[in-house]
Design an enzyme around this catalytic site. Structure first.
Site, mmCIF file in Angstrom:
data_model
loop_
_atom_site.group_PDB
_atom_site.id
_atom_site.type_symbol
_atom_site.label_atom_id
_atom_site.label_comp_id
_atom_site.label_asym_id
_atom_site.label_seq_id
_atom_site.Cartn_x
_atom_site.Cartn_y
_atom_site.Cartn_z
ATOM 1 N N SER A 192 0.826 -1.192 0.000
ATOM 2 C CA SER A 192 0.000 0.000 0.000
ATOM 3 C C SER A 192 0.852 1.229 0.000
ATOM 4 O O SER A 192 2.026 1.194 -0.361
ATOM 5 C CB SER A 192 -0.934 -0.023 1.216
ATOM 6 O OG SER A 192 -1.828 1.061 1.149
ATOM 7 N N CYS A 193 0.265 2.306 0.410
ATOM 8 C CA CYS A 193 0.903 3.606 0.412
ATOM 9 C C CYS A 193 0.784 4.175 1.816
ATOM 10 O O CYS A 193 0.370 3.496 2.736
ATOM 11 C CB CYS A 193 0.205 4.532 -0.579
ATOM 12 S SG CYS A 193 -0.334 3.728 -2.107
#
Length: 412
Positions: A9-10
Protein backbone atom coordinates in the site's frame (compact mmCIF):
# COMPACT_ATOMS: atom_id res chain seq x y z
CA UNK A 1 -10.47 -16.36 -7.53
CA UNK A 2 -6.87 -15.41 -8.37
CA UNK A 3 -4.40 -15.41 -5.50
CA UNK A 4 -3.92 -12.00 -3.96
CA UNK A 5 -0.40 -10.58 -3.65
CA UNK A 6 0.83 -9.77 -0.15
CA UNK A 7 -0.53 -6.44 1.14
CA UNK A 8 1.20 -3.49 -0.51
CA UNK A 9 0.00 0.00 0.00
CA UNK A 10 0.90 3.61 0.41
CA UNK A 11 0.93 6.12 3.23
CA UNK A 12 -1.07 9.34 3.49
CA UNK A 13 -0.52 11.99 6.15
CA UNK A 14 -2.11 15.20 7.36
CA UNK A 15 -1.07 17.73 9.99
CA UNK A 16 -3.45 20.46 11.13
CA UNK A 17 -2.74 23.42 13.41
CA UNK A 18 -1.38 23.40 16.07
CA UNK A 19 0.61 20.32 14.94
CA UNK A 20 1.45 22.04 11.65
CA UNK A 21 3.42 25.28 11.68
CA UNK A 22 2.23 28.68 10.51
CA UNK A 23 -1.53 28.19 10.69
CA UNK A 24 -1.50 25.82 7.71
CA UNK A 25 -2.74 22.33 6.92
CA UNK A 26 0.01 20.10 5.47
CA UNK A 27 -0.99 17.01 3.46
CA UNK A 28 1.34 14.34 2.05
CA UNK A 29 1.23 11.01 0.30
CA UNK A 30 3.55 8.37 -1.14
CA UNK A 31 2.01 6.21 -3.84
CA UNK A 32 3.49 2.70 -3.71
CA UNK A 33 2.82 0.77 -6.89
CA UNK A 34 4.48 -1.87 -9.13
CA UNK A 35 8.04 -0.65 -9.79
CA UNK A 36 7.63 -0.62 -13.60
CA UNK A 37 4.44 1.45 -13.51
CA UNK A 38 4.60 5.06 -14.76
CA UNK A 39 2.85 7.75 -12.73
CA UNK A 40 1.96 10.98 -14.51
CA UNK A 41 0.99 14.42 -13.22
CA UNK A 42 -2.09 15.70 -15.01
CA UNK A 43 -3.98 19.03 -14.92
CA UNK A 44 -7.67 18.97 -15.88
CA UNK A 45 -9.50 22.32 -16.12
CA UNK A 46 -12.96 23.00 -14.70
CA UNK A 47 -15.80 22.18 -17.10
CA UNK A 48 -19.57 22.35 -17.55
CA UNK A 49 -21.31 19.21 -18.86
CA UNK A 50 -24.73 18.77 -20.48
CA UNK A 51 -27.52 17.23 -18.42
CA UNK A 52 -27.54 13.45 -18.72
CA UNK A 53 -23.92 13.22 -19.88
CA UNK A 54 -22.03 10.01 -19.16
CA UNK A 55 -18.46 9.68 -17.86
CA UNK A 56 -16.16 6.78 -18.72
CA UNK A 57 -14.03 5.86 -15.71
CA UNK A 58 -11.41 3.09 -15.71
CA UNK A 59 -13.81 0.16 -16.17
CA UNK A 60 -17.38 1.46 -15.95
CA UNK A 61 -19.43 4.47 -17.04
CA UNK A 62 -21.19 6.69 -14.49
CA UNK A 63 -23.39 9.77 -14.66
CA UNK A 64 -21.38 12.95 -15.17
CA UNK A 65 -21.82 15.95 -12.88
CA UNK A 66 -23.09 19.16 -14.48
CA UNK A 67 -20.05 21.05 -13.19
CA UNK A 68 -16.57 19.71 -12.44
CA UNK A 69 -13.77 21.61 -10.72
CA UNK A 70 -10.18 22.01 -11.94
CA UNK A 71 -7.92 19.26 -10.59
CA UNK A 72 -4.24 18.32 -10.55
CA UNK A 73 -3.67 14.59 -10.25
CA UNK A 74 -0.86 12.09 -9.78
CA UNK A 75 -2.05 8.86 -11.32
CA UNK A 76 -0.92 5.54 -12.77
CA UNK A 77 -0.98 6.47 -16.46
CA UNK A 78 -3.06 3.47 -17.59
CA UNK A 79 -6.21 4.33 -15.65
CA UNK A 80 -8.75 7.16 -15.39
CA UNK A 81 -8.64 7.85 -11.66
CA UNK A 82 -5.78 9.02 -9.44
CA UNK A 83 -3.73 7.89 -6.46
CA UNK A 84 -3.74 11.44 -5.10
CA UNK A 85 -4.48 14.99 -6.10
CA UNK A 86 -6.01 18.35 -5.30
CA UNK A 87 -8.65 20.66 -6.70
CA UNK A 88 -8.96 24.41 -7.16
CA UNK A 89 -10.78 24.75 -3.80
CA UNK A 90 -7.90 23.30 -1.78
CA UNK A 91 -9.39 19.83 -1.32
CA UNK A 92 -6.74 17.04 -1.30
CA UNK A 93 -7.38 13.28 -1.35
CA UNK A 94 -5.18 10.19 -1.16
CA UNK A 95 -6.30 6.56 -0.95
CA UNK A 96 -4.91 3.30 0.39
CA UNK A 97 -5.50 -0.38 -0.21
CA UNK A 98 -7.06 -2.12 2.79
CA UNK A 99 -8.25 -5.66 3.42
CA UNK A 100 -10.43 -7.20 6.11
CA UNK A 101 -13.06 -9.83 6.85
CA UNK A 102 -15.27 -8.86 3.91
CA UNK A 103 -14.33 -10.60 0.66
CA UNK A 104 -12.98 -8.21 -1.98
CA UNK A 105 -15.17 -7.96 -5.08
CA UNK A 106 -13.38 -8.97 -8.31
CA UNK A 107 -16.17 -7.64 -10.54
CA UNK A 108 -15.35 -4.44 -12.41
CA UNK A 109 -16.82 -1.37 -10.72
CA UNK A 110 -15.27 1.91 -9.56
CA UNK A 111 -11.66 1.68 -8.46
CA UNK A 112 -10.72 3.51 -5.27
CA UNK A 113 -8.54 5.67 -7.54
CA UNK A 114 -11.61 6.58 -9.62
CA UNK A 115 -13.34 7.65 -6.40
CA UNK A 116 -10.38 9.90 -5.53
CA UNK A 117 -10.73 11.79 -8.82
CA UNK A 118 -14.52 11.90 -8.67
CA UNK A 119 -14.38 13.36 -5.16
CA UNK A 120 -11.92 16.05 -6.27
CA UNK A 121 -13.85 16.95 -9.40
CA UNK A 122 -17.21 17.27 -7.62
CA UNK A 123 -16.62 18.73 -4.12
CA UNK A 124 -15.39 22.08 -2.80
CA UNK A 125 -14.86 20.91 0.81
CA UNK A 126 -13.42 17.78 2.41
CA UNK A 127 -16.73 16.67 3.89
CA UNK A 128 -18.57 17.18 0.60
CA UNK A 129 -15.90 15.01 -1.09
CA UNK A 130 -16.58 12.31 1.49
CA UNK A 131 -20.30 12.49 0.65
CA UNK A 132 -19.58 12.27 -3.09
CA UNK A 133 -17.43 9.17 -2.56
CA UNK A 134 -19.87 7.27 -0.32
CA UNK A 135 -22.83 8.09 -2.57
CA UNK A 136 -20.97 6.74 -5.61
CA UNK A 137 -19.80 3.72 -3.60
CA UNK A 138 -23.40 2.94 -2.69
CA UNK A 139 -24.60 3.34 -6.28
CA UNK A 140 -21.82 1.68 -8.29
CA UNK A 141 -19.70 -0.33 -5.81
CA UNK A 142 -15.91 -0.70 -5.75
CA UNK A 143 -13.92 -3.40 -7.53
CA UNK A 144 -11.75 -4.41 -10.45
CA UNK A 145 -8.08 -5.10 -11.03
CA UNK A 146 -5.90 -2.30 -9.64
CA UNK A 147 -2.80 -3.35 -11.59
CA UNK A 148 -1.99 -3.30 -15.32
CA UNK A 149 -1.46 -7.04 -15.34
CA UNK A 150 -3.06 -10.47 -15.75
CA UNK A 151 -2.47 -10.97 -12.02
CA UNK A 152 -5.50 -9.85 -10.02
CA UNK A 153 -4.76 -7.16 -7.44
CA UNK A 154 -7.96 -6.08 -5.73
CA UNK A 155 -8.75 -4.35 -2.47
CA UNK A 156 -11.11 -2.20 -0.42
CA UNK A 157 -10.11 1.43 0.02
CA UNK A 158 -9.46 3.99 2.70
CA UNK A 159 -9.18 7.72 2.02
CA UNK A 160 -7.65 10.74 3.73
CA UNK A 161 -9.45 13.91 2.61
CA UNK A 162 -8.29 17.38 3.67
CA UNK A 163 -9.11 21.03 3.03
CA UNK A 164 -8.01 24.34 4.59
CA UNK A 165 -10.00 23.75 7.79
CA UNK A 166 -10.28 20.05 8.56
CA UNK A 167 -9.64 16.51 7.40
CA UNK A 168 -11.64 13.29 7.23
CA UNK A 169 -10.58 9.66 7.25
CA UNK A 170 -12.98 7.45 5.30
CA UNK A 171 -12.53 3.67 5.47
CA UNK A 172 -14.55 1.11 3.52
CA UNK A 173 -15.34 -2.57 3.50
CA UNK A 174 -17.36 -3.43 0.41
CA UNK A 175 -20.23 -0.93 0.43
CA UNK A 176 -20.00 -0.36 4.21
CA UNK A 177 -17.95 2.51 5.59
CA UNK A 178 -17.05 4.63 8.60
CA UNK A 179 -15.63 8.17 8.71
CA UNK A 180 -13.68 10.06 11.35
CA UNK A 181 -13.35 13.85 11.43
CA UNK A 182 -9.85 15.20 12.14
CA UNK A 183 -10.01 18.73 13.55
CA UNK A 184 -6.52 19.20 14.93
CA UNK A 185 -3.22 17.43 15.42
CA UNK A 186 -1.96 14.71 13.08
CA UNK A 187 -3.44 11.68 11.35
CA UNK A 188 -2.13 9.06 8.95
CA UNK A 189 -3.49 6.06 7.09
CA UNK A 190 -1.74 3.05 5.58
CA UNK A 191 -2.75 -0.44 4.45
CA UNK A 192 -4.96 -1.31 7.41
CA UNK A 193 -8.24 -0.07 8.82
CA UNK A 194 -7.51 2.51 11.53
CA UNK A 195 -10.85 4.02 12.59
CA UNK A 196 -11.68 2.60 16.00
CA UNK A 197 -14.44 4.01 18.26
CA UNK A 198 -14.41 7.66 17.11
CA UNK A 199 -16.93 7.43 14.27
CA UNK A 200 -18.46 10.70 13.11
CA UNK A 201 -20.34 9.42 10.05
CA UNK A 202 -21.18 5.88 8.98
CA UNK A 203 -23.12 3.67 6.59
CA UNK A 204 -26.62 3.25 8.08
CA UNK A 205 -26.39 -0.56 7.97
CA UNK A 206 -22.75 -0.88 9.03
CA UNK A 207 -23.40 -2.07 12.59
CA UNK A 208 -26.33 -4.35 11.77
CA UNK A 209 -24.32 -6.01 9.00
CA UNK A 210 -21.43 -6.69 11.38
CA UNK A 211 -23.90 -8.14 13.86
CA UNK A 212 -25.46 -10.41 11.21
CA UNK A 213 -22.00 -11.77 10.32
CA UNK A 214 -21.17 -12.50 13.97
CA UNK A 215 -18.34 -9.95 14.05
CA UNK A 216 -19.98 -7.81 16.75
CA UNK A 217 -22.27 -8.86 19.58
CA UNK A 218 -24.21 -5.59 19.68
CA UNK A 219 -23.25 -5.08 23.32
CA UNK A 220 -19.62 -3.94 23.58
CA UNK A 221 -18.49 -0.55 22.26
CA UNK A 222 -18.33 -0.62 18.47
CA UNK A 223 -14.77 -0.50 17.08
CA UNK A 224 -14.75 -0.32 13.27
CA UNK A 225 -11.17 -1.55 12.65
CA UNK A 226 -11.44 -4.37 15.17
CA UNK A 227 -14.85 -5.44 13.84
CA UNK A 228 -14.27 -5.27 10.08
CA UNK A 229 -10.67 -6.49 10.07
CA UNK A 230 -8.31 -8.56 12.19
CA UNK A 231 -6.40 -5.61 13.65
CA UNK A 232 -5.69 -5.52 17.37
CA UNK A 233 -6.54 -1.83 17.77
CA UNK A 234 -5.02 -1.66 21.24
CA UNK A 235 -1.58 -2.29 19.70
CA UNK A 236 -1.95 -0.32 16.45
CA UNK A 237 0.43 2.50 17.39
CA UNK A 238 3.09 0.28 18.99
CA UNK A 239 3.55 -2.43 16.35
CA UNK A 240 6.17 -2.38 13.58
CA UNK A 241 3.59 -1.76 10.86
CA UNK A 242 3.91 1.02 8.30
CA UNK A 243 0.91 2.70 9.92
CA UNK A 244 2.76 2.75 13.23
CA UNK A 245 6.01 4.00 11.68
CA UNK A 246 4.16 6.85 9.99
CA UNK A 247 2.38 7.69 13.24
CA UNK A 248 5.74 7.91 15.05
CA UNK A 249 7.32 10.16 12.40
CA UNK A 250 4.36 12.56 12.44
CA UNK A 251 4.36 12.76 16.22
CA UNK A 252 8.12 13.27 16.34
CA UNK A 253 7.67 16.60 14.51
CA UNK A 254 4.30 17.54 16.04
CA UNK A 255 3.99 21.30 16.55
CA UNK A 256 6.45 22.24 13.81
CA UNK A 257 5.36 20.30 10.71
CA UNK A 258 6.02 22.10 7.43
CA UNK A 259 6.07 21.05 3.77
CA UNK A 260 9.78 20.28 4.17
CA UNK A 261 9.04 18.07 7.19
CA UNK A 262 6.42 16.17 5.20
CA UNK A 263 8.89 15.66 2.36
CA UNK A 264 11.44 14.27 4.83
CA UNK A 265 8.85 11.78 6.10
CA UNK A 266 7.99 10.70 2.54
CA UNK A 267 11.70 10.21 1.80
CA UNK A 268 12.30 8.03 4.86
CA UNK A 269 13.53 4.60 3.77
CA UNK A 270 14.23 3.10 7.19
CA UNK A 271 10.53 3.16 8.10
CA UNK A 272 9.53 1.57 4.78
CA UNK A 273 7.48 4.66 3.90
CA UNK A 274 9.79 5.36 0.95
CA UNK A 275 9.41 1.88 -0.44
CA UNK A 276 11.92 -0.05 -2.59
CA UNK A 277 11.65 -3.33 -4.47
CA UNK A 278 8.98 -4.91 -6.68
CA UNK A 279 6.51 -2.45 -5.22
CA UNK A 280 8.07 0.96 -4.73
CA UNK A 281 7.19 4.62 -4.23
CA UNK A 282 6.38 5.66 -7.82
CA UNK A 283 5.03 9.15 -7.07
CA UNK A 284 4.79 11.57 -4.14
CA UNK A 285 2.73 14.62 -3.24
CA UNK A 286 2.87 17.32 -0.56
CA UNK A 287 0.30 20.12 -0.24
CA UNK A 288 0.27 23.26 1.90
CA UNK A 289 -3.21 24.62 2.58
CA UNK A 290 -3.18 28.02 4.34
CA UNK A 291 -6.20 28.63 6.53
CA UNK A 292 -6.30 32.21 5.21
CA UNK A 293 -8.52 31.96 2.08
CA UNK A 294 -6.72 34.93 0.51
CA UNK A 295 -3.51 32.91 0.23
CA UNK A 296 -3.07 30.21 -2.45
CA UNK A 297 -2.71 26.50 -1.74
CA UNK A 298 0.54 25.07 -3.11
CA UNK A 299 0.81 21.46 -4.25
CA UNK A 300 4.15 19.71 -4.84
CA UNK A 301 4.50 16.58 -7.00
CA UNK A 302 7.48 14.43 -7.99
CA UNK A 303 5.95 12.65 -11.01
CA UNK A 304 8.84 10.17 -10.70
CA UNK A 305 9.81 7.20 -8.48
CA UNK A 306 11.77 7.45 -5.21
CA UNK A 307 11.26 10.87 -3.60
CA UNK A 308 14.80 10.67 -2.14
CA UNK A 309 16.17 11.38 -5.61
CA UNK A 310 13.26 13.31 -7.10
CA UNK A 311 12.40 17.01 -7.07
CA UNK A 312 9.11 18.11 -5.51
CA UNK A 313 7.80 20.56 -8.11
CA UNK A 314 5.26 23.27 -7.14
CA UNK A 315 1.82 23.77 -8.68
CA UNK A 316 -0.66 26.59 -7.97
CA UNK A 317 -4.18 26.85 -9.42
CA UNK A 318 -4.44 30.05 -11.45
CA UNK A 319 -6.26 30.95 -14.69
CA UNK A 320 -4.51 30.09 -17.95
CA UNK A 321 -2.71 26.85 -16.98
CA UNK A 322 -1.97 24.68 -20.00
CA UNK A 323 -1.47 20.92 -20.26
CA UNK A 324 1.51 19.61 -18.28
CA UNK A 325 3.21 18.10 -21.33
CA UNK A 326 6.46 17.04 -19.65
CA UNK A 327 4.63 14.79 -17.18
CA UNK A 328 1.85 13.56 -19.51
CA UNK A 329 2.11 9.99 -20.75
CA UNK A 330 1.34 8.97 -24.34
CA UNK A 331 -2.31 8.08 -25.00
CA UNK A 332 -3.50 5.17 -27.12
CA UNK A 333 -7.25 5.81 -27.42
CA UNK A 334 -9.46 2.81 -28.19
CA UNK A 335 -6.33 0.76 -29.03
CA UNK A 336 -5.15 0.92 -25.43
CA UNK A 337 -4.85 -2.67 -24.10
CA UNK A 338 -6.72 -1.54 -20.97
CA UNK A 339 -9.79 -0.72 -23.10
CA UNK A 340 -9.81 -3.89 -25.20
CA UNK A 341 -11.42 -7.13 -24.03
CA UNK A 342 -9.80 -9.26 -22.75
CA UNK A 343 -7.81 -6.57 -20.96
CA UNK A 344 -4.05 -6.36 -20.38
CA UNK A 345 -2.97 -8.48 -23.37
CA UNK A 346 0.04 -6.21 -23.81
CA UNK A 347 1.69 -3.30 -22.03
CA UNK A 348 2.64 -0.22 -24.09
CA UNK A 349 5.46 2.20 -23.25
CA UNK A 350 3.76 4.85 -21.08
CA UNK A 351 6.89 6.77 -20.05
CA UNK A 352 6.62 10.56 -20.23
CA UNK A 353 9.53 12.93 -20.82
CA UNK A 354 10.27 13.58 -17.14
CA UNK A 355 10.15 9.84 -16.36
CA UNK A 356 12.75 9.13 -19.09
CA UNK A 357 15.08 11.86 -17.79
CA UNK A 358 14.68 10.54 -14.26
CA UNK A 359 15.58 7.02 -15.45
CA UNK A 360 18.79 8.32 -17.04
CA UNK A 361 19.68 10.27 -13.88
CA UNK A 362 19.04 7.20 -11.71
CA UNK A 363 21.52 5.16 -13.79
CA UNK A 364 24.17 7.85 -13.25
CA UNK A 365 23.46 7.96 -9.49
CA UNK A 366 23.81 4.18 -9.22
CA UNK A 367 26.86 3.65 -11.45
CA UNK A 368 28.92 6.87 -11.22
CA UNK A 369 29.11 7.74 -7.54
CA UNK A 370 30.94 11.05 -7.84
CA UNK A 371 28.86 12.41 -10.70
CA UNK A 372 25.70 10.96 -9.17
CA UNK A 373 26.37 12.68 -5.84
CA UNK A 374 26.89 16.02 -7.58
CA UNK A 375 23.67 15.56 -9.57
CA UNK A 376 21.72 14.82 -6.37
CA UNK A 377 23.16 17.91 -4.68
CA UNK A 378 22.08 20.05 -7.66
CA UNK A 379 18.57 18.59 -7.45
CA UNK A 380 18.39 19.36 -3.73
CA UNK A 381 19.63 22.93 -4.29
CA UNK A 382 16.98 23.51 -6.98
CA UNK A 383 14.26 22.20 -4.68
CA UNK A 384 15.38 24.40 -1.77
CA UNK A 385 15.34 27.46 -4.00
CA UNK A 386 11.81 26.69 -5.19
CA UNK A 387 10.64 26.02 -1.62
CA UNK A 388 11.97 29.44 -0.61
CA UNK A 389 10.10 31.12 -3.49
CA UNK A 390 6.89 29.26 -2.55
CA UNK A 391 7.27 30.32 1.08
CA UNK A 392 7.29 33.94 -0.08
CA UNK A 393 4.06 33.33 -2.01
CA UNK A 394 2.50 31.59 1.01
CA UNK A 395 3.27 34.62 3.18
CA UNK A 396 2.45 37.38 0.72
CA UNK A 397 0.15 35.87 -1.90
CA UNK A 398 0.85 36.02 -5.64
CA UNK A 399 1.98 39.54 -6.47
CA UNK A 400 2.41 38.62 -10.14
CA UNK A 401 -0.49 36.45 -11.28
CA UNK A 402 1.46 35.40 -14.41
CA UNK A 403 4.29 33.93 -12.32
CA UNK A 404 2.53 30.63 -11.36
CA UNK A 405 0.92 29.87 -14.75
CA UNK A 406 3.81 27.76 -16.05
CA UNK A 407 5.35 27.15 -12.63
CA UNK A 408 5.16 23.35 -12.70
CA UNK A 409 6.31 23.00 -16.31
CA UNK A 410 9.33 25.26 -15.80
CA UNK A 411 10.56 23.15 -12.88
CA UNK A 412 10.15 19.65 -14.19
Amino acid sequence: MAARPPPRSCDTFVALPPAAAGGRVVFGKNSDRPSDEVQEVLYVPAAAHPAGAQLECTYITVEQAEQTYAVVLSRPSWLWGAEMGANEHGVCIGNEAVWGREEVCDAEALLGMDLVRLGLERADTAEKALTVIVDLLEKYGQGGNCMESHMAFTYHNSFLIADRKEAWVLETSGKHWAAEKVEGGVRNISNQLSITTKIDREHPEMREYAKSKGWWDGEKEFDFAATYSYVNTARMTTSRSRYCEGYKLLNKHKGAITAETMMEILRDKESGINMEGGFMTTGSMVSVLPQDPNLPCIHFFTGTPDPARSVFKPFIFVPGITELLKTSSPTFGPDDPVKKQPRFQSKPDRRHELYKKHESAAVVMETMKGKGKKMLEEIQTLEKRKMSEMESILQNGCTDINQPVNLFSQNY
